[in-house]
Design a protein around this motif. Structure first.
Motif, mmCIF file in Angstrom:
data_model
loop_
_atom_site.group_PDB
_atom_site.id
_atom_site.type_symbol
_atom_site.label_atom_id
_atom_site.label_comp_id
_atom_site.label_asym_id
_atom_site.label_seq_id
_atom_site.Cartn_x
_atom_site.Cartn_y
_atom_site.Cartn_z
ATOM 1 N N LYS A 59 47.097 25.039 -66.694
ATOM 2 C CA LYS A 59 46.447 24.160 -67.363
ATOM 3 C C LYS A 59 46.692 23.060 -67.736
ATOM 4 O O LYS A 59 47.848 22.729 -68.555
ATOM 5 C CB LYS A 59 45.503 24.684 -68.468
ATOM 6 C CG LYS A 59 44.507 25.820 -68.861
ATOM 7 C CD LYS A 59 43.809 25.536 -67.568
ATOM 8 C CE LYS A 59 42.870 27.403 -67.709
ATOM 9 N NZ LYS A 59 43.523 28.058 -67.370
ATOM 10 N N TRP B 91 42.385 18.423 -57.433
ATOM 11 C CA TRP B 91 43.673 17.974 -56.756
ATOM 12 C C TRP B 91 44.716 18.126 -56.298
ATOM 13 O O TRP B 91 45.367 18.074 -55.662
ATOM 14 C CB TRP B 91 44.614 17.933 -58.684
ATOM 15 C CG TRP B 91 44.273 17.602 -60.097
ATOM 16 C CD1 TRP B 91 43.394 15.971 -59.535
ATOM 17 C CD2 TRP B 91 44.360 17.952 -60.785
ATOM 18 N NE1 TRP B 91 43.122 16.583 -60.925
ATOM 19 C CE2 TRP B 91 43.657 16.468 -62.182
ATOM 20 C CE3 TRP B 91 45.154 18.615 -62.100
ATOM 21 C CZ2 TRP B 91 44.264 16.747 -63.145
ATOM 22 C CZ3 TRP B 91 45.384 18.700 -63.341
ATOM 23 C CH2 TRP B 91 45.058 17.879 -63.524
ATOM 24 N N GLN C 145 36.343 26.538 -58.766
ATOM 25 C CA GLN C 145 37.048 26.172 -60.141
ATOM 26 C C GLN C 145 36.990 27.545 -61.056
ATOM 27 O O GLN C 145 37.924 27.039 -61.921
ATOM 28 C CB GLN C 145 36.406 24.700 -60.646
ATOM 29 C CG GLN C 145 36.842 24.521 -61.780
ATOM 30 C CD GLN C 145 38.399 23.339 -61.490
ATOM 31 O OE1 GLN C 145 38.168 23.144 -61.081
ATOM 32 N NE2 GLN C 145 38.975 23.632 -62.735
ATOM 33 N N GLN D 238 42.821 21.132 -61.570
ATOM 34 C CA GLN D 238 41.226 20.560 -60.607
ATOM 35 C C GLN D 238 41.883 20.406 -59.858
ATOM 36 O O GLN D 238 42.203 21.131 -58.688
ATOM 37 C CB GLN D 238 40.958 19.580 -61.517
ATOM 38 C CG GLN D 238 41.369 18.863 -63.013
ATOM 39 C CD GLN D 238 39.646 19.153 -63.251
ATOM 40 O OE1 GLN D 238 38.684 19.007 -62.359
ATOM 41 N NE2 GLN D 238 39.634 19.834 -64.995
ATOM 42 N N GLN D 239 39.764 21.387 -59.000
ATOM 43 C CA GLN D 239 40.255 21.589 -57.883
ATOM 44 C C GLN D 239 40.271 20.329 -57.256
ATOM 45 O O GLN D 239 40.549 20.467 -55.952
ATOM 46 C CB GLN D 239 39.151 22.386 -57.017
ATOM 47 C CG GLN D 239 37.854 21.536 -57.653
ATOM 48 C CD GLN D 239 36.633 22.723 -57.158
ATOM 49 O OE1 GLN D 239 35.968 23.538 -57.723
ATOM 50 N NE2 GLN D 239 35.482 21.848 -56.249
ATOM 51 N N ASP E 245 40.090 28.203 -63.338
ATOM 52 C CA ASP E 245 39.980 28.248 -64.813
ATOM 53 C C ASP E 245 40.607 28.648 -65.228
ATOM 54 O O ASP E 245 41.420 30.008 -66.509
ATOM 55 C CB ASP E 245 39.006 27.837 -65.224
ATOM 56 C CG ASP E 245 38.134 26.513 -65.047
ATOM 57 O OD1 ASP E 245 39.454 25.272 -65.303
ATOM 58 O OD2 ASP E 245 37.403 26.228 -64.915
#
Length: 576
Positions: free
Chosen positions: A289, A295, A280, A292-293, A284
């Motif tokens: 953006k 997803w 993550q 999310q990992q 980031d």
């Protein structure tokens, strides 16, 4: 960098990772007469490749030629140059096109790999010069996993999304026939189900199908071929860092059974350990953006960017770190990773909308472009496209699958897990009610549905040209006229499912040259270091030219790297 630890093992080549690229590279290196070790972080081998469709994109391949197919090197180069738009060194493109057919023919003749050509599976960018309507994607045949003996237990299980009813192995050609409802598709499914059920001897041992398919078939056949060669594969072995002695990679440090070990290499290291999508902090740092990992459709706890960070620590150049092999995903309660949504987006009678209730993309477009458009629209609308929502009616629900939802003629609502309601799917008797359930603008959704219903009647999607090319229509319903990808949404109850901006791996990583060697910012090579697959910057740039354009380059540059290593002199020993 040097290490004070003692050398515990020495090999000519160490391959980090156990996906298709890594395993192929190990086979090629072993067949060049070198001693080879594979180290894998997980307790399962196969990586993301085992969860994939297993397709390999190989332009100008011998399978297609044998069937009278028409393709050429120049046509494929034209297509790759058009799709990558000058963002990739042409030497790398040519290296891929030169070696991919050789790689595939070698595997066919010298391993247990068994493929056939998907003659009708089109390239993804049909509008570009040099694209082909089929013949460049190769599809794995089913593989009998009993050949693996006890090693079958260490094979990473296939994703349920790649299996019929979540448990029965079938090829991509089987899936296409069923999804497009071609003649005989029902009998085919009955035969597949009976084959599975009547395998009594195997059923007594496990629910898992004896036969592996798609990416599982690819990995199982490569593992069997490695066993034939007695190439060791260490599981639960975490790659830590590279060792550089006198300007050359001379070894690596791993953690195995809780103990740090130094492995010396005479020739070099091939990094094939995947991307950084399960880290993550790196997501980031580099990816757009929101991100999310959770997803990602890749195995949790793996693909955490170890190769990227190890390469950066010794001055390796990087590229494409802000890109992934995007794919929209759906999260299912109780499952450890998200499920990718691929072919279903082309089925007639489902649309995808943002928070304004508006479409923003041709739903049938390739999955990389789909999520790219999600991000573009999310920025344009101030955060209303991530997540997006796929919307369909009772007619679609009865006839087609969507993510984990099988058609209601097979899986009626009453048989779905209660935990899925308002987590996997939302349902209402009216479009206004559905819009309220999912927080989408009701007027926008109603107007969009009315507009799409008009397109369904004429067969012409005036907004996004859905179904307007052979790629879109590949997974459309061949029985729906005039456009196999368009049908009206009018019969309640109505359904929605959340689509996140997911991925099947990151796309950027260590920059390599046409020989697979990792290079520094000034273009000079780091002797003894090679990178393939998702830990390297993709030779496809920011594009996804065809099904198998992830695995094809990983395996091809594994072939190139192994042959290049065979030509190299033995390097400097690790300094204890």
């Amino acid at each position: 960098m040097t290490s004070q630890a003692n050398v515990t093992d020495t090999y000519d080549v160490v391959v980090v990772g156990s996906g298709a690229g890594a395993m192929s590279a190990a086979i090629f290196a072993a067949d060049q007469g070198m001693s080879v070790l594979i180290v894998e972080k997980s307790d399962k081998y196969g990586g993301t490749s085992a969860l994939s469709g297993g397709g390999i994109w190989v332009p100008n391949n011998h399978y297609f030629k044998a069937r009278g197919g028409n393709d050429s090197y120049d046509q494929a180069l034209t297509y790759l140059k058009a799709s990558t738009q000058g963002s990739v060194d042409e030497k790398r493109l040519r290296a891929y096109l030169d070696n991919a057919p050789k790689m595939m023919q070698y595997l066919q003749e010298n391993t247990q790999l068994n493929y056939t050509v998907a003659e009708r599976y089109p390239d993804y960018y049909q509008h570009l010069p040099g694209s082909a309507p089929g013949g460049r994607t190769l599809d794995p045949e089913l593989f009998d996993t009993s050949k693996l003996g006890d090693e079958v237990d260490n094979l990473r299980p296939a994703s349920p999304t790649t299996l019929l009813l979540g448990k029965i192995a079938w090829t991509a050609r089987h899936a296409h026939k069923a999804m497009s409802k071609e003649r005989g598709w029902r009998l085919m499914i009955v035969w597949l189900m009976l084959r599975y059920k009547l395998d009594f001897k195997w059923r007594r041992k496990t629910r898992r199908d004896r036969r592996a398919a798609l990416g599982n078939a690819l990995i199982a056949s490569l593992r069997a071929s490695l066993m034939d060669r007695k190439v060791p594969l260490w599981l639960n072995t975490d790659f830590q860092e590279l060792i550089e002695t006198n300007g050359r990679i001379s070894g690596l440090i791993v953690k195995r059974d809780g103990q740090e070990q130094v492995i010396q290499v005479r020739k070099g290291v091939i990094l094939g350990s995947g991307g950084f999508e399960q880290n993550q902090s790196l997501r980031d740092k580099y990816l757009p953006k929101p991100t999310q990992q959770a997803w990602s459709a890749t195995p949790p706890g793996n693909n955490t960017g170890a190769a990227l960070e190890a390469g950066q620590a010794i001055g390796a150049a990087t590229e494409l770190l802000d890109w992934a092999w995007w794919a929209p995903t759906i999260s299912v309660p109780g499952e450890d990773k998200a499920r990718g949504v691929f072919a279903e987006r082309a089925f007639p009678g489902a649309i995808v909308v943002n928070g304004e209730g508006k479409r923003f993309v041709n739903e049938a477009v390739g999955y990389l472009e789909f999520v790219d458009e999600m991000y573009k629209d999310n920025q344009k609308t101030g955060g209303k496209s991530a997540p997006a929502w796929v919307v369909f009616d009772a007619h679609f629900r009865f006839n087609y699958a969507m993510g984990p939802l099988m058609p209601s003629q097979v899986m009626p609502d009453s048989r779905m897990p209660k935990a899925w309601h308002k987590t996997v799917y939302w349902k209402a008797d009216s479009l206004d009610g559905l819009a309220a359930e999912i927080g989408v603008d009701a007027a926008g959704l109603k107007n969009t549905v009315e507009r799409v219903n008009g397109f369904a009647a004429t067969g012409n999607d005036e907004d996004f040209q859905r179904g307007g090319n052979v790629f879109d229509r590949y997974y459309g319903d061949s029985n729906v006229k005039p456009n196999p990808c368009l049908a009206p949404i009018k019969k309640g109850p109505f359904y929605a499912m959340r689509l996140d901006a997911g991925d099947i791996g990151t796309k950027g990583g260590l920059l390599t040259n046409e020989r697979g060697c990792v290079v520094r910012e000034d273009g000079s090579e780091i002797p003894g270091l090679y990178a393939i697959g998702n830990c390297s910057a993709s030779v496809m740039g920011t594009t996804y030219p065809g099904a198998g354009a992830t695995l094809g380059p990983a395996m091809t540059f594994g072939y190139i790297a192994a042959h290049d290593l065979a030509r190299q002199p033995a390097g400097t020993k690790v300094t204890p």
